[in-house]
Design a protein around this motif. Structure first.
Motif, PDB file in Angstrom:
ATOM      1  N   TYR A 172       0.859  -1.169   0.000  1.00 21.64           N
ATOM      2  CA  TYR A 172       0.000   0.000   0.000  1.00 21.64           C
ATOM      3  C   TYR A 172       0.902   1.227   0.000  1.00 21.64           C
ATOM      4  O   TYR A 172       2.049   1.156   0.426  1.00 21.64           O
ATOM      5  CB  TYR A 172      -0.908   0.013   1.240  1.00 21.64           C
ATOM      6  N   PRO A 173       0.405   2.370  -0.494  1.00 24.46           N
ATOM      7  CA  PRO A 173       1.241   3.571  -0.437  1.00 24.46           C
ATOM      8  C   PRO A 173       1.512   3.938   1.010  1.00 24.46           C
ATOM      9  O   PRO A 173       0.649   3.776   1.861  1.00 24.46           O
ATOM     10  CB  PRO A 173       0.394   4.627  -1.140  1.00 24.46           C
ATOM     11  N   TRP A 188       3.104   5.502   8.559  1.00 25.93           N
ATOM     12  CA  TRP A 188       2.711   4.133   8.197  1.00 25.93           C
ATOM     13  C   TRP A 188       3.953   3.270   8.062  1.00 25.93           C
ATOM     14  O   TRP A 188       5.033   3.739   7.728  1.00 25.93           O
ATOM     15  CB  TRP A 188       1.920   4.111   6.896  1.00 25.93           C
ATOM     16  N   ARG A 189       3.751   2.007   8.301  1.00 27.73           N
ATOM     17  CA  ARG A 189       4.852   1.064   8.275  1.00 27.73           C
ATOM     18  C   ARG A 189       4.563  -0.081   7.326  1.00 27.73           C
ATOM     19  O   ARG A 189       3.411  -0.377   7.034  1.00 27.73           O
ATOM     20  CB  ARG A 189       5.056   0.467   9.664  1.00 27.73           C
ATOM     21  N   ALA A 190       5.611  -0.761   6.927  1.00 31.50           N
ATOM     22  CA  ALA A 190       5.453  -1.969   6.119  1.00 31.50           C
ATOM     23  C   ALA A 190       6.679  -2.831   6.353  1.00 31.50           C
ATOM     24  O   ALA A 190       7.761  -2.307   6.638  1.00 31.50           O
ATOM     25  CB  ALA A 190       5.327  -1.626   4.631  1.00 31.50           C
TER      26      ALA A 190
END
Lengths: 456, 782
Positions: free
Chosen positions: A325-326, A331-333
């Motif tokens: 996801y953008p 935000w984390r990924a």
């Protein structure tokens, strides 16, 4: 007991050493003068690059072999990289010599100033001048303000520094240029003479400033470049007997810019890309070595299908990856990239029968800061006595890993470093890492003595 | 001399046949494994669908925390705020199997991940299942039929659909357990060996561990025993095959926490105990018959029957009263819906709402078992020539499973092995007849005399059967001295008799010779049919059943397009929400959310609490404010809906919505299904009812949908949506995936809501109340 003793020895050593340093530095700070200083601060990405050119003159009576660089304590925590070059020769025949840099403590440092010592290749005699080119890189130095933004807003950040270069020496003339990614500057501190031309701010020239001059400077500007930060990166480099080098990289990625607030609307994001989520990012570029094969990109719940590889057998391969996801602010990924490389490109035999591996140290992602980097070099089973030769301080330890049908286990050299920035595209060779180890018994029989050395 | 040479030749041929069948079996195993790898090759090595994600999560827990923590595991990440005792409510066979495989591999330093082991468990066990089929069919009709049946089972689409790589569900190991239990039962029945009887009980235990379908076994075997008794086939072998199974099997089954005392309490197991008693009565009768003279026996019978009938009636009356006192007659809902196919749709919408609990359509039979459907009747006929204990069991198996598969699509899986066994028998018998006739005719054409040909045929044509027979007689010879048992000897006598009869039938068969052309054509047709079956199976494995359902693909003119929205949403939840946040969604996505997003859910696919599911259904079918209140009372922070309208994904929440209304309305009567239907039709366009257009599910699905194309055209329902422009007051959109397939909303905090309310009341009400609110403002405590 030993562990207790060690700090004591260190302590006593420093107590003995301090007067010596005092003498040297005290002498040098009086005898050295900076005739001209030019500083260029590049704020176009979230990695702050500072190019500093110093023209140093020895005005004292004795020759000086060391030059001190001073950093305020706020900067020294974010200092990821420091490199000094001495320029010799005239304009066209200019050559650069890399100089050793080491952190130094001074007892009379005002306001907890931290120092780095540049050791000159040739001591500077009385009346001589030298030109030093210094590059240092700061991470996490752009502070988002406002701290939280919504999807339609663009990201504004603060940059704090001093308009005057902090130095233990007298500076005759100095200028600072600050390069900003766009024309949008909310505000900036004026320290006359200050000038703004497009996306560049110019502070100075300031004449004859005494040592430790400081003039706070605050720039508030728009920076929508991806603030991609890998909070933790574990790279595992596995050397196979079968001619393959397998690399597995585990990323914990975060957007370190202004935190996203409120709703995320996909319809806005898709239909109005210019006004919505400008500070977010969805692409990352990884530069992988040539002849890379078997590339995969996945996370803990399976393959991530959005990636493109432009592999090349001569040039650097480019892997363009998209997180699921953008990433908006905060935000984390997490994801894993793995690939194989032909071993002969990286493993070499040295003259004494040892082997060494030449491999990149840092993170292959472009324009990305790594807060904590762990490199695990898994040696073939039975390898003994590894040693890593690294030109910068890293934490080292050994581990054992059991892989496919191992009996005795494989030795793993673990190297840890905090605050790593990509310096591949900068013409400084600093990221070399040498690991030496004795090869496995099986190979020892074949070749009398085998020492494998891994470099990168 | 000649006889000795012949015997030597026979043993050689026998050995050669054994080696050949070993390699054929090996190849069948490889085939069964590799045909299921299409999903890994075409997609990726990933867990499929819904339930497998739960099993995967349980396996992860097991491998991380060990077996004791697993038994005591109370899962607080699901069914919030109730939680679920996983150790006591899960069939542990699959997880324990995969956990053991993982542990074994890792102790050998083969560092496979738990996920990899889970993905490949099903294909490995399909190979085992096909070998078990070979054993079972071999017991029934010989090795040839066994090999054919094993090959058919290795690629039967119905079984593939549940056991492709990644489909990590109970059925993956349960089918193997089912077949091996049947095999061991038949084996015990044929040999009368207590060793096999014990093994049978253990296999049954494994089946109980693996799947709730074990009740099929514990009802089918008693049925067969009863059939044997009724048809006068009672023997001591039958007793040995059945009695230990019931005693040991029930004891072992009660050890499995999820079964526990159900093994003796529920009506599903009742038949086995009844037959157990009957068997003992019959055994006693046979025993008494053996020791008494016929005259005395007659007297005894009349005495016992008159007394026994009275006792039996009393006992049965008590039992019936006990059973009748429970509301479901002691049956579980799923079993009841099997006995009465209309039961679920009448009383338990939650069972009826699952698509795999629906009755199948005719095309699905053709899809799932293909040509086997035509071979099965032939197989049944073959089983009656001659009818043995074993073949009668197989006939019973197929008859019952046909019925069950007709009730639920899901039980097609139980039917598939029976169909394979039957078709294997049919094919093998047909090949037998054709090849024998061809050989016979060839010999005649080549000019041998009739008698020679006859001799030749007896030696050559049925070599395998002969070999088997020879082998058997040898075995019996070996056994005889070791077990000096009268019963055994009796059995031997019986066997000899049976052999005689079979020999008789053989002689009859030898006469059954078809014309050359006919047999050649018949053979060709059979081969052609087999080829068609193989092609169909490969197609089904590659195209129909290998999609993991969490990743969707479509072929466009630009090439392959991947829809990975589910994992996008789950990954987003996993990384960008708090660890303890609760996510509400329809129960279908519960397992995936806990496994992939690692967030607490309100309801999941283990539909054990109907009220809880009805609460979520009610919230989804309520207007926004009421829904907010329901969700807020459940501590829900995020609501997840699946929406296929943008890309045309048909199994989305709007299409499932009527079930939410039905299930919700079943518990909370203020939700009425007719309110959501316009003239009995379910629609979301401008003709839809206001209740429908205002319910939460509609709003969350279509929020700002009109801005994508300006019209709000729903590609699944093929219509423009009814209400296009609306705002959400109690929910806010926090994430929508790339293709809009998953939309996640956050409940707005209650504070804002109250403030908004006050403002509203201020603006609405005129001067007097505004004064009051003004005076309120002055209150320093306000």
């Amino acid at each position: 007991m030993e562990a207790l003793l060690r700090p004591r020895i260190m302590l006593s050593l420093t107590i003995i050493l301090i007067p010596i340093f005092l003498f040297i530095s005290g002498a040098s700070s009086h005898q050295i003068r900076i005739n001209n200083a030019e500083r260029r601060i590049d704020l176009s990405t979230h990695i702050v690059k500072v190019f500093l050119t110093l023209k140093v003159e020895n005005t004292g009576k004795t020759s000086a072999s060391e030059i001190l660089l001073a950093f305020p304590p706020t900067q020294v925590d974010h200092l990821a990289f420091l490199e000094a070059l001495a320029a010799t020769g005239k304009k066209k025949k200019k050559t650069y010599v890399s100089l050793a840099v080491k952190p130094t403590q001074l007892p009379d440092a005002p306001n907890e100033t931290n120092y780095y010592t540049i050791v000159l290749a040739n001591p500077l005699n009385t009346g001589e001048t030298a030109t030093l080119e210094i590059l240092y890189i700061l991470t996490h130095s752009l502070e988002p303000f406002p701290v939280e933004i919504s999807q339609s807003e663009s990201q504004l950040v603060y940059y704090r520094d001093s308009a005057l270069i902090l130095s233990p020496y007298h500076i005759k003339q100095q200028t600072t240029f600050i390069k900003i990614p766009s024309n949008k500057v909310e505000s900036f501190t004026r320290v006359e003479p200050t000038d703004r031309a497009g996306n560049e701010l110019k502070y100075g020239p300031y004449e004859d400033r005494p040592p430790y001059s400081y003039s706070p400077l605050l720039v508030h500007f728009e920076n929508n470049n991806p603030f991609s930060v890998v909070e933790e990166l574990v790279r595992e480099v596995e050397i196979s007997h079968w001619g393959n080098l397998q690399i597995t990289e585990q990323y914990k990625l975060a957007h370190a810019g202004a935190r996203h607030k409120g709703i995320f609307s996909r319809v806005d994001y898709q239909s109005k890309p210019a006004f919505s989520g400008v500070s977010s990012f969805k692409h990352l570029l990884a530069r992988l070595p040539p002849r890379v094969h078997s590339v995969y990109y996945r996370d803990e719940i399976g393959n991530i299908s959005t990636s493109h590889l432009r592999a090349d057998s001569w040039k650097i391969s480019e892997l363009e990856i998209e997180p699921r996801y953008p990433l908006f602010g905060g935000w984390r990924a997490t994801f894993v990239i793995g690939y194989g490389l032909p071993l002969e490109d990286f493993l070499f035999e040295s003259s004494d029968g040892r082997r060494y591996l030449n491999f990149t140290f840092g993170c292959p992602l472009v324009e990305t800061v790594v807060d904590k980097l762990t490199i695990k070099v898994v040696l073939p089973e039975g390898a003994k006595g590894p040693s890593a030769v690294v030109p910068f301080p890293v934490e080292q330890r050994l581990e054992t890993k059991y892989s496919y049908l191992d009996v005795v286990g494989r030795t793993v050299v673990v190297l840890e470093k905090k605050n790593v920035v990509p310096v591949h595209n900068i013409p400084f060779q600093w990221n070399d890492l040498n690991i030496l180890f004795w090869g496995s018994k099986m190979e020892k029989k074949k070749r009398n003595s085998l020492l494998v050395m891994l470099v990168d | 001399m000649a006889a000795a040479a012949k015997a030597g030749e026979a043993t050689l041929r026998h050995a050669f046949g054994n080696v050949l069948s070993f390699f054929i079996l090996l190849l069948i195993g490889v085939l069964a494994f590799s045909i299921r790898l299409f999903s890994v090759i075409k997609y990726e090595s990933v867990i499929h669908e819904f339930d497998p994600y739960f099993n995967y999560r349980v396996t992860q827990f097991l491998t991380k925390n060990g077996i004791y923590d697993f038994w005591n595991w109370f899962d607080d990440r699901t069914w919030y705020p109730l939680g679920r005792v996983i150790g006591g409510t899960v069939y542990p066979g699959l997880t324990l199997t995969a956990g053991t495989i993982w542990w074994l591999l890792n102790s050998l330093n083969i560092p496979l991940s738990v996920e990899t082991v889970c993905v490949f468990t099903a294909p490995i066990f399909s190979a085992f299942a096909s070998w078990a089929t070979y054993l079972l069919t071999k017991e029934v009709k010989g090795a040839g039929a066994g090999l054919t049946a094993a090959a058919l089972l290795a690629m039967v689409p119905s079984y593939i659909s549940r056991s492709v790589a990644g489909s990590y569900d109970n059925e993956a190991v349960a089918i193997f357990a089912l077949i091996i239990t049947f095999y061991l039962y038949i084996k015990t029945l044929n040999t009368g060996s207590l060793f096999y009887a014990t093994l049978n009980a253990i296999a049954y235990f494994y089946m109980v561990c693996s799947w709730g379908g074990y009740t099929f076994i514990i009802n089918l075997i008693p049925m067969h025993v009863l059939l044997c008794i009724v048809t006068g086939r009672y023997s001591s072998r039958l007793y040995i095959a059945y009695a230990p199974l019931v005693v040991l099997g029930t004891l072992l089954a009660a050890l499995v926490p999820v079964v526990g005392f159900n093994a003796v309490m529920t009506s599903e197991h009742f038949a086995s105990f009844l037959v157990f008693i009957i068997l003992h009565v019959v055994a006693l009768v046979y025993y008494i018959k053996g020791i008494l003279s016929p005259k005395m026996f007659k007297v005894a019978v009349t005495l016992v029957v008159s007394v026994g009938l009275v006792v039996c009636c009393a006992v049965i009356a008590i039992l019936v009263a006990l059973v009748a006192s429970s509301p479901t007659k002691g049956w579980s809902g799923r079993s009841l819906s099997l006995l009465d196919p209309t039961y679920a749709s009448k009383y338990i919408p939650i069972i009826a709402s699952v698509s795999e609990h629906q009755p199948p359509t005719w095309p699905s039979y053709f899809m799932d078992i293909n040509v086997l459907a035509f071979l099965v009747p032939a197989g049944i006929i073959a089983c009656f020539l001659p009818l043995s204990d074993a073949s009668s069991f197989v006939v019973l198996y197929i008859v019952t499973s046909v019925y069950f598969s007709g009730v639920m699509v899901r039980l097609m899986l139980v039917f598939a092995p029976a169909a394979c066994i039957m078709s294997g028998i049919a094919l093998s018998q047909a090949f037998d007849v054709f090849t024998r006739s061809i050989k016979f005719q060839l010999l005649r054409i080549l000019g041998f005399s009739e008698a020679d040909a006859g001799d030749g045929s007896s030696a050559n044509v049925v070599p395998e059967n002969d070999a088997v027979k020879v082998d058997k007689s040898e075995e019996t010879i070996k056994e005889r001295p070791s077990r000096k048992n009268k019963k055994k000897e009796k059995e031997q006598m019986e066997k000899a008799q049976a052999e005689k009869t079979s020999a008789k039938s053989k002689t009859e068969k030898r006469l059954l010779v078809l014309p050359m052309e006919l047999s050649v054509i018949g053979l060709l047709l059979l081969v052609f049919m087999g080829a068609f079956y193989v092609v169909h199976c490969v197609w089904a494995a590659a195209e129909a059943y290998s999609a993991p359902s969490i990743v969707l693909t479509s072929y466009t003119h630009e090439g392959l397009h991947v829809f990975d929205d589910f994992r996008e949403a789950y990954a987003w939840l996993r990384h960008n929400t708090e660890v303890d946040d609760k996510v509400a969604s329809w129960w279908d996505y519960g397992y995936q959310t806990t496994a992939m997003a690692n967030r607490t859910v309100i309801v999941d696919n283990n539909t054990w609490n109907n009220t809880h599911i009805a609460t979520v259904g009610t919230a989804m079918s309520s207007p926004e404010k009421a829904a907010w209140e329901i969700f807020n009372s459940l501590d829900v922070k995020y609501v997840l809906v699946v929406f296929g309208g943008l890309v045309g994904y048909p199994s989305d929440d709007i299409n499932k919505f009527l079930w939410m209304v039905r299930i919700g309305g079943g518990v909370f009567p203020h939700i009425k299904e007719p309110d959501y239907l316009r003239d009995g039709q379910y629609r979301i366009d401008s003709q839809a009812t206001p209740t429908m257009l205002n319910c939460l599910m509609y709003k969350l699905s279509y929020y700002r949908f009109v801005e994508t194309d300006g019209k709000g055209f729903d590609r699944v329902r093929r219509t423009e949506i009814g209400k296009k422009y609306f705002k959400l007051t109690h929910f806010e959109e926090v994430f929508t995936t790339h293709h809009w397939m998953v939309r996640i909303y956050k409940l707005k905090p209650s504070k804002n809501r109250i403030r908004g309310k006050m403002k509203k009341s201020k603006s609405r009400t005129s001067t007097p109340s505004s004064k009051r609110s003004g005076s309120r403002k002055k209150n320093p405590w306000q």
